[in-house]
Write a protein that holds these residues in place. Structure first.
Motif, PDB file in Angstrom:
ATOM      1  N   LYS A   1       0.846  -1.191   0.000  1.00 58.35           N
ATOM      2  CA  LYS A   1       0.000   0.000   0.000  1.00 58.35           C
ATOM      3  C   LYS A   1       0.885   1.246   0.000  1.00 58.35           C
ATOM      4  CE  LYS A   1      -3.731   0.340   2.232  1.00 58.35           C
ATOM      5  NZ  LYS A   1      -4.695   0.525   3.319  1.00 58.35           N
ATOM      6  N   LEU A   2       1.157   1.744  -1.200  1.00 59.47           N
ATOM      7  CA  LEU A   2       2.040   2.901  -1.344  1.00 59.47           C
ATOM      8  C   LEU A   2       1.271   4.182  -1.641  1.00 59.47           C
ATOM      9  CD1 LEU A   2       4.882   1.243  -3.454  1.00 59.47           C
ATOM     10  CD2 LEU A   2       4.678   1.426  -0.974  1.00 59.47           C
ATOM     11  N   PHE A   3      -0.052   4.100  -1.667  1.00 55.66           N
ATOM     12  CA  PHE A   3      -0.828   5.295  -1.990  1.00 55.66           C
ATOM     13  C   PHE A   3      -1.799   5.693  -0.884  1.00 55.66           C
ATOM     14  CE2 PHE A   3       0.007   3.697  -6.410  1.00 55.66           C
ATOM     15  CZ  PHE A   3       0.874   4.727  -6.760  1.00 55.66           C
ATOM     16  N   ASP A   4      -1.622   5.126   0.325  1.00 55.33           N
ATOM     17  CA  ASP A   4      -2.502   5.557   1.407  1.00 55.33           C
ATOM     18  C   ASP A   4      -1.921   6.814   2.050  1.00 55.33           C
ATOM     19  OD1 ASP A   4      -0.441   4.290   3.009  1.00 55.33           O
ATOM     20  OD2 ASP A   4      -1.902   4.379   4.656  1.00 55.33           O
ATOM     21  N   GLU A   5      -2.746   7.541   2.785  1.00 56.54           N
ATOM     22  CA  GLU A   5      -2.346   8.857   3.302  1.00 56.54           C
ATOM     23  C   GLU A   5      -1.192   8.777   4.288  1.00 56.54           C
ATOM     24  OE1 GLU A   5      -6.013   8.916   6.552  1.00 56.54           O
ATOM     25  OE2 GLU A   5      -5.673  10.619   5.241  1.00 56.54           O
ATOM     26  N   ASN A   6      -1.092   7.678   5.055  1.00 53.01           N
ATOM     27  CA  ASN A   6      -0.005   7.545   6.023  1.00 53.01           C
ATOM     28  C   ASN A   6       1.351   7.464   5.324  1.00 53.01           C
ATOM     29  OD1 ASN A   6      -1.612   7.185   8.584  1.00 53.01           O
ATOM     30  ND2 ASN A   6      -2.453   5.516   7.367  1.00 53.01           N
ATOM     31  N   PHE A   7       1.419   6.655   4.273  1.00 51.99           N
ATOM     32  CA  PHE A   7       2.673   6.505   3.528  1.00 51.99           C
ATOM     33  C   PHE A   7       3.053   7.814   2.843  1.00 51.99           C
ATOM     34  CE2 PHE A   7       5.134   5.369  -0.238  1.00 51.99           C
ATOM     35  CZ  PHE A   7       6.134   4.592   0.320  1.00 51.99           C
ATOM     36  N   LEU A   8       2.072   8.451   2.216  1.00 56.24           N
ATOM     37  CA  LEU A   8       2.342   9.696   1.487  1.00 56.24           C
ATOM     38  C   LEU A   8       2.778  10.806   2.433  1.00 56.24           C
ATOM     39  CD1 LEU A   8      -0.736   9.581  -0.913  1.00 56.24           C
ATOM     40  CD2 LEU A   8       1.634   9.081  -1.510  1.00 56.24           C
ATOM     41  N   MET A   9       2.118  10.916   3.587  1.00 57.76           N
ATOM     42  CA  MET A   9       2.474  11.960   4.551  1.00 57.76           C
ATOM     43  C   MET A   9       3.852  11.684   5.150  1.00 57.76           C
ATOM     44  SD  MET A   9       0.906  14.722   5.207  1.00 57.76           S
ATOM     45  CE  MET A   9      -0.706  14.271   4.624  1.00 57.76           C
ATOM     46  N   SER A  10       4.179  10.418   5.364  1.00 50.97           N
ATOM     47  CA  SER A  10       5.496  10.059   5.906  1.00 50.97           C
ATOM     48  C   SER A  10       6.597  10.410   4.916  1.00 50.97           C
ATOM     49  CB  SER A  10       5.544   8.563   6.235  1.00 50.97           C
ATOM     50  OG  SER A  10       4.599   8.243   7.217  1.00 50.97           O
ATOM     51  N   ILE A  11       6.433  10.035   3.653  1.00 49.01           N
ATOM     52  CA  ILE A  11       7.437  10.326   2.631  1.00 49.01           C
ATOM     53  C   ILE A  11       7.627  11.834   2.483  1.00 49.01           C
ATOM     54  CG2 ILE A  11       7.928  10.208   0.149  1.00 49.01           C
ATOM     55  CD1 ILE A  11       8.431   7.614   1.614  1.00 49.01           C
ATOM     56  N   ALA A  12       6.503  12.570   2.473  1.00 45.80           N
ATOM     57  CA  ALA A  12       6.583  14.024   2.296  1.00 45.80           C
ATOM     58  C   ALA A  12       7.346  14.688   3.438  1.00 45.80           C
ATOM     59  CB  ALA A  12       5.182  14.606   2.186  1.00 45.80           C
ATOM     60  N   THR A  13       7.043  14.309   4.672  1.00 47.70           N
ATOM     61  CA  THR A  13       7.698  14.964   5.821  1.00 47.70           C
ATOM     62  C   THR A  13       9.134  14.492   6.009  1.00 47.70           C
ATOM     63  OG1 THR A  13       6.678  13.289   7.271  1.00 47.70           O
ATOM     64  CG2 THR A  13       5.540  15.400   7.051  1.00 47.70           C
ATOM     65  N   ILE A  14       9.401  13.203   5.812  1.00 42.05           N
ATOM     66  CA  ILE A  14      10.785  12.710   5.911  1.00 42.05           C
ATOM     67  C   ILE A  14      11.645  13.356   4.823  1.00 42.05           C
ATOM     68  CG2 ILE A  14      12.265  10.676   5.645  1.00 42.05           C
ATOM     69  CD1 ILE A  14      10.007   9.053   6.972  1.00 42.05           C
ATOM     70  N   GLY A  15      11.063  13.474   3.627  1.00 42.65           N
ATOM     71  CA  GLY A  15      11.782  14.139   2.539  1.00 42.65           C
ATOM     72  C   GLY A  15      12.102  15.580   2.880  1.00 42.65           C
ATOM     73  N   ALA A  16      11.157  16.273   3.539  1.00 38.83           N
ATOM     74  CA  ALA A  16      11.397  17.668   3.942  1.00 38.83           C
ATOM     75  C   ALA A  16      12.523  17.750   4.961  1.00 38.83           C
ATOM     76  CB  ALA A  16      10.108  18.260   4.518  1.00 38.83           C
ATOM     77  N   ILE A  17      12.568  16.778   5.864  1.00 40.35           N
ATOM     78  CA  ILE A  17      13.657  16.747   6.852  1.00 40.35           C
ATOM     79  C   ILE A  17      15.000  16.533   6.150  1.00 40.35           C
ATOM     80  CG2 ILE A  17      14.623  15.432   8.781  1.00 40.35           C
ATOM     81  CD1 ILE A  17      11.718  14.898   9.681  1.00 40.35           C
ATOM     82  N   VAL A  18      15.028  15.656   5.143  1.00 44.75           N
ATOM     83  CA  VAL A  18      16.267  15.355   4.407  1.00 44.75           C
ATOM     84  C   VAL A  18      16.836  16.604   3.742  1.00 44.75           C
ATOM     85  CG1 VAL A  18      17.200  14.099   2.422  1.00 44.75           C
ATOM     86  CG2 VAL A  18      15.717  12.923   4.056  1.00 44.75           C
ATOM     87  N   ILE A  19      15.953  17.460   3.185  1.00 39.90           N
ATOM     88  CA  ILE A  19      16.440  18.675   2.514  1.00 39.90           C
ATOM     89  C   ILE A  19      16.460  19.865   3.485  1.00 39.90           C
ATOM     90  CG2 ILE A  19      15.708  17.915   0.217  1.00 39.90           C
ATOM     91  CD1 ILE A  19      13.258  19.721   0.482  1.00 39.90           C
ATOM     92  N   ASN A  20      16.449  19.542   4.803  1.00 41.24           N
ATOM     93  CA  ASN A  20      16.631  20.536   5.862  1.00 41.24           C
ATOM     94  C   ASN A  20      15.462  21.518   5.988  1.00 41.24           C
ATOM     95  OD1 ASN A  20      18.310  21.170   8.021  1.00 41.24           O
ATOM     96  ND2 ASN A  20      19.201  22.919   6.951  1.00 41.24           N
ATOM     97  N   GLU A  21      14.268  21.070   5.632  1.00 39.79           N
ATOM     98  CA  GLU A  21      13.065  21.881   5.859  1.00 39.79           C
ATOM     99  C   GLU A  21      12.318  21.313   7.070  1.00 39.79           C
ATOM    100  OE1 GLU A  21      12.168  24.550   4.407  1.00 39.79           O
ATOM    101  OE2 GLU A  21      13.412  24.633   2.613  1.00 39.79           O
ATOM    102  N   ILE A  22      13.042  21.272   8.209  1.00 41.87           N
ATOM    103  CA  ILE A  22      12.504  20.612   9.405  1.00 41.87           C
ATOM    104  C   ILE A  22      11.250  21.300   9.942  1.00 41.87           C
ATOM    105  CG2 ILE A  22      13.016  19.840  11.755  1.00 41.87           C
ATOM    106  CD1 ILE A  22      15.937  19.640  10.951  1.00 41.87           C
TER     107      ILE A  22
END
Length: 750
Positions: A203-224
């Motif tokens: 399940k790669l299209f549920d809201e939990n996965f999408l929200m996790s990827i979006a926020t972890i990605g923001a942390i990676v590019i230093n948008e904490i």
């Protein structure tokens, strides 16, 4: 003959083996087989073995319940389900399980309903296995064991995260990062865990996965700060969504208070408290002051005033005494009543009302089905575009840093969740149906509410709908024996006009004088009285025997009487127009509805009533089949037609109409079963209220759909062009969801 049963609460394999051996020893039972794994009992017997089986099982295994092998309805509560889109996916997966049929998952009520031929425990295990293949933390619970949801823990996490987030904003360096990280984990740990578990289920299209990827990605590019803010506002939005949905659910659940679960049964001059399901028809029950009437029945002793507002939505006391009919769900306000039960718990009025309301959301409107299909394709498409923006565009546009495109792609993921639509649209119908039910207007589904909003023409039966349906003899014109002969013949009929004639005759009736009775549908009755041919009925019937018969012009239903080759005269039976009918029909016409009256009465009577209530069109002298023909005629002319009726002859027309509306309190069971809306208060003005509210609900649904889609697409466009950030993206997701849900709750207000 072969009989099959499901066995419930049999938890011991050895006990099952012993029970099987005991059943094999019973005379008349053969080929006995009890499967502990499948919880299934099969045996052969010349007669129905159920009662004997229950007696044996009660002695050996009293906790075990026996169910005849038939299509059983199972209702289960769902714990841990907080995603409307996920609910649709689970429902679709459960429908593919071969042993589960008519699967319906109500996300708003957190309830799963299906039918099965298997034992409840077996089917429940299969359903749970299907759910666990998609969502590990969702549990099925028996409705009786369901506990009230609480939001205190989530509220604590959110408040703590807000405090830490504010502290982090006013600090710098490592300390600030630590506060941000703790705040992120507080509000995001459940989302991250769900996303991690769902990855293993594909399940790669549920809201939990999408929200996790979006926020972890923001942390990676230093948008904490943005990562924490997005997760925080996402959880705040989810919290308010749950509160809003729970408010609607509790509003509907409050209707359950109208159902009394026990009855004071009178047995051998003693009062025995029993569950209502154990009370049989013709048992006598005692209803004390302040108690709800548990089952439909007739008062055999006592006087009181009962409050029927829970059924009709109208706060009005009704006086009852010996011989009065009382409906379950009514509140006894002043004196004790002894009631003879006339319907069991399954057939009781209150049970039928609750079933109608509970099952209404399973019949989805076209708008709901559209949203389900839209969500199925919307999220994958947006995610695909996000991937192109994040990883493909940087290969062609070298001037813009990779982090910029990556950030835009992450923002796309935030907007890709379809929950604003998936939840708000069915919630609008759910809230609307619940609000109407409190007014005594029962709607069987969102699809019927949607259809009602499109209605242009309403066909109305006259008797019992526009008029009171209470007939009284107003004229008797003819010989001295006219009324007695007519009452004698009509005594065998169940027609309201016949009953009024019998009621008006005060003498005794010897029914043995009547032979060879034949009822001619829509016309009258022929028979032999004292050996002489007799006929009672309308003008067309009696004119066959009296060619020079002059038609009576009195307003009302005219019954002509012919006996022993002599025309005896006629009896006029009148019916009064309801006090509310004139105002109701004016309101309908003011709303743009075309009103048409149908009746079996003469043209003269039909015209008089039609002129009084001011309908647009009217038709008289209609037989039941003629009413069906008229409905077919209007359906061919108008796209959306409703019919309002109350009698058993109306059932075919009710079923044929786009929207069938029956008068519930006085209407027949057949009419209620065939209809789509039930007016418990027998007030035509409720049709205007329901129509107006259906239009309001449709406007709310359309508003939600347009608002959510437009805002999402505008933000997606702005994000792709670099004019928007993740804050605006989270508004397009969570903000729009909360606003749409709050808008949907307006549908509850009538």
């Amino acid at each position: 003959m072969k009989y099959q049963y499901t066995i419930e609460n049999l938890d011991c394999a050895h006990c099952a083996s012993e029970l099987e051996e005991a059943l094999k020893q019973v005379d008349g039972f053969y080929d006995v087989s009890l499967s502990f794994v499948n919880k299934k009992l099969t045996l052969c017997s010349k007669s129905d073995p159920t009662l004997k089986l229950e007696e044996i099982i009660l002695k050996k295994e009293p906790q075990v319940k026996l169910h005849s092998m038939k299509n059983t309805v199972v209702e289960l509560a769902i714990k841990g389900l907080d995603c409307a889109h996920c609910a649709n996916e689970i429902e679709e997966a459960l429908r593919k399980e071969g042993s589960l049929h008519n699967v319906y998952l109500n996300f708003i009520q957190r309830k799963l309903t299906y039918t099965t031929y298997e034992a409840k425990e077996v089917s429940m295990q299969k359903a749970q296995a299907v759910i666990h293949s998609l969502e590990d933390d969702i549990l099925l619970v028996d409705l009786q064991k369901q506990q009230t949801d609480t939001f205190h823990k989530n509220k604590l996490y959110i408040v703590s995260a807000i405090v830490l987030f504010i502290v982090a904003l006013f600090t710098k360096g490592t300390i600030s990062s630590v506060f941000y990280f703790i705040a992120y984990l507080l509000v995001g740990h459940k989302v991250l865990l769900k996303a991690f578990n769902n990855m293993f289920h594909g399940k790669l299209f549920d809201e939990n996965f999408l929200m996790s990827i979006a926020t972890i990605g923001a942390i990676v590019i230093n948008e904490i700060p943005e990562a924490v803010g997005v997760m925080l506002f996402y959880q705040i939005g989810e919290y308010f969504q749950d509160l809003a949905v729970d408010r609607s659910r509790k509003s509907i659940a409050s209707m359950m208070n109208m159902k009394q679960e026990y009855a004071n049964v009178m047995e051998n001059n003693q009062i025995v408290v029993k569950n209502i399901h154990e009370v049989a028809v013709h048992n006598r029950i005692l209803v004390k002051v302040g108690e709800l009437v548990p089952l439909d029945g007739v008062v055999v002793d006592g006087n009181s005033f009962i409050d029927t507002s829970s059924l009709t939505g109208e706060s009005k006391l009704q006086e009852v005494s010996k011989g009065s009919e009382v409906l379950s769900g009514s509140l006894n306000t002043s004196g004790s009543l002894t009631i003879e039960v006339m319907k069991d718990s399954k057939e009781s009025t209150v049970n039928k009302i609750l079933e109608l309301v509970e099952n209404a959301s399973s019949k989805k409107a076209k708008s709901e089905r559209f949203i389900t299909v839209f969500a199925k394709y919307y999220t994958p498409v947006v995610c695909f575009i996000a991937a192109i923006i994040a990883f493909v565009l940087p290969l062609f546009i070298k001037e813009v840093p990779f982090s910029t495109f990556f950030y835009r792609g992450l923002s796309f993921l935030v907007v890709s969740c379809p929950c604003a639509l998936v939840l708000s649209v069915p919630l609008a119908y759910f809230a609307s149906i619940g609000g109407l039910s409190k007014k005594g207007i029962l709607v069987k589904g969102g699809n019927y509410l949607e259809a009602l909003a499109k209605v242009k023409t309403i066909l109305l039966d006259k008797t019992g709908t526009i008029t009171q349906g209470v007939f009284e003899v107003s004229e008797v014109v003819g010989c001295e024996d006219l009324l007695s002969i007519c009452a004698l013949i009509e005594a065998s009929s169940t027609h309201p006009i016949a009953k009024s004639i019998v009621r008006s005759y005060k003498g005794s009736l010897d029914l043995t004088r009547v032979k060879d009775l034949q009822e001619i549908k829509g016309h009258g009755i022929t028979c032999k009285v004292d050996g002489f041919f007799s006929a009672v009925g309308n003008y067309e019937l009696i004119k066959q025997y009296v060619p020079n018969l002059v038609e009576c012009q009195s307003v009302g239903s005219v019954v002509y009487v012919y006996h022993n080759q002599v025309y005896l005269g006629y009896i006029v039976v009148s019916d009064k127009v309801k006090d509310t009918s004139i105002k109701a029909l004016k309101n309908m016409k003011a709303s743009g509805l075309k009103t048409v009256m149908l009746t079996g009465d003469s043209q003269h009577v039909a015209k008089a009533i039609a002129n009084k209530v001011e309908v647009d069109q009217w038709y008289g002298k209609l037989l039941p089949n003629d009413k069906v023909s008229k409905m077919e005629e209007y359906l061919s002319r108008d796209q959306h037609v409703a019919f309002v009726g109350d009698g058993i002859n109306d059932a075919p027309v009710l079923a044929l109409a786009d929207v069938g509306i029956s008068m519930g309190q006085l209407g027949s069971d057949a009419a209620i079963e065939a209809s789509d809306l039930v007016l418990m208060n027998d007030d035509l003005n409720d049709i205007y209220i329901a129509y107006h509210h259906a239009k309001k609900t449709q406007s709310i649904v359309k508003m939600n759909i347009v608002f959510a889609i437009v805002v999402k697409f505008i933000v997606l466009l702005l994000v792709s062009l670099g004019y928007s950030n993740m804050w605006m993206a989270i508004f397009a997701d969570v903000g729009v969801s909360v606003l749409a849900i709050l808008n949907s709750i307006r549908a509850m207000n009538i």
